[in-house]
Motif scaffolding. Structure first.
Motif, PDB file in Angstrom:
ATOM      1  N   PRO A 157     -30.606   4.479  18.637  1.00  0.00           N
ATOM      2  CA  PRO A 157     -30.001   5.988  19.412  1.00  0.00           C
ATOM      3  C   PRO A 157     -29.998   5.746  21.024  1.00  0.00           C
ATOM      4  N   PHE A 158     -28.717   6.055  21.737  1.00  0.00           N
ATOM      5  CA  PHE A 158     -27.896   5.729  22.807  1.00  0.00           C
ATOM      6  C   PHE A 158     -27.734   6.578  23.337  1.00  0.00           C
ATOM      7  N   ALA A 159     -28.352   7.963  24.048  1.00  0.00           N
ATOM      8  CA  ALA A 159     -27.703   8.970  24.655  1.00  0.00           C
ATOM      9  C   ALA A 159     -26.586   8.995  26.017  1.00  0.00           C
ATOM     10  N   PHE A 160     -25.653   9.709  25.812  1.00  0.00           N
ATOM     11  CA  PHE A 160     -24.829   9.982  27.051  1.00  0.00           C
ATOM     12  C   PHE A 160     -23.542  10.768  27.596  1.00  0.00           C
ATOM     13  N   ALA A 161     -22.989  11.083  28.425  1.00  0.00           N
ATOM     14  CA  ALA A 161     -22.599  12.093  28.698  1.00  0.00           C
ATOM     15  C   ALA A 161     -21.094  11.572  28.640  1.00  0.00           C
ATOM     16  N   GLY A 162     -19.784  12.148  27.383  1.00  0.00           N
ATOM     17  CA  GLY A 162     -18.570  11.790  27.582  1.00  0.00           C
ATOM     18  C   GLY A 162     -17.701  12.233  28.917  1.00  0.00           C
ATOM     19  N   ASP A 163     -17.940  12.366  29.231  1.00  0.00           N
ATOM     20  CA  ASP A 163     -17.206  13.384  30.841  1.00  0.00           C
ATOM     21  C   ASP A 163     -16.345  11.611  31.447  1.00  0.00           C
ATOM     22  N   GLY A 164     -17.222  11.171  31.528  1.00  0.00           N
ATOM     23  CA  GLY A 164     -16.545   9.627  32.511  1.00  0.00           C
ATOM     24  C   GLY A 164     -16.175   9.093  31.719  1.00  0.00           C
ATOM     25  N   GLY A 165     -16.137   8.675  30.244  1.00  0.00           N
ATOM     26  CA  GLY A 165     -15.452   7.903  29.670  1.00  0.00           C
ATOM     27  C   GLY A 165     -16.637   7.027  29.219  1.00  0.00           C
TER      28      GLY A 165
END
Length: 199
Positions: free
Chosen positions: A90-98
């Motif tokens: 699993p890899f997590a990131f914020a979706g705000d920046g696409g």
């Protein structure tokens, strides 16, 4: 809400507007919410060509490669430069920046969790052996490989079930906890566990 079950093979695929892939929604809360109003959402996506991910303001994401060669993810605003090429990591990131997404080879299939920041927190675990999963008010379990037996904890809700490969269950609005274990002689068994809790 009562325990819900799904079979990936029976979930309809929705093509992306840009033609780059398709998504199968496994669970969404609240039920029927559109992409602007969900609190959390779990899906499996097929990525057929390189291109940008959609921006989701205020949404945190976790993506896990299931099959295929994977993708190269870049988010210049945050400095993310990640090759998602190891399955079940699993890899997590914020979706705000696409996210800019480049295929590393052929078509890839990914498991996706999205949670509305400030409303819910989420994580994805990959289980390969028996485990005790404490009660939570919402969550999802999906048998990626092998058959898995799910037994509810005595003090929590849920119904005992055996998940065949590509079959899963989810719950919301009630506490459910589990003892989970791969069936004997199931070989290389993998259970995807989505942990969810109110923010």
């Amino acid at each position: 809400m009562a325990q819900q079950h799904f079979d990936l093979g029976q979930v309809p695929a929705t093509p992306w507007k840009n033609g780059g892939g398709a998504t199968r929604e496994l669970a969404c809360w609240p039920p029927g919410a559109d992409m602007e109003h969900f609190d959390w959402r779990v899906s499996v996506a097929t990525i057929a060509q390189s291109g940008p991910f959609s921006r989701f303001a205020g949404v945190d994401r976790v993506i896990t490669l299931l099959t295929g060669d994977g993708v190269h993810l870049r988010q210049p605003e945050t400095g993310i430069d990640h090759r998602l090429e190891q399955a079940l990591q699993p890899f997590a990131f914020a979706g705000d920046g696409g996210m800019d997404c480049e295929l590393l080879g052929g078509t890839s299939q990914d498991f996706n969790l999205m949670t509305r920041r400030g409303h819910w927190r989420g994580a994805v675990r990959v289980l390969r052996s028996p485990a005790l999963l404490p009660a939570r008010p919402a969550g999802l379990l999906w048998a990626v490989q092998g058959r898995w037996a799910l037994a509810p904890l005595a003090a929590a809700g849920g119904q005992a079930v055996v998940l065949a490969p590509d079959v899963g269950c989810w719950w919301a609005d009630e506490d459910c906890g589990w003892n989970v274990a791969p069936e004997a002689n199931a070989g290389d068994s993998v259970l995807q566990h989505v942990l969810l809790e109110p923010a």
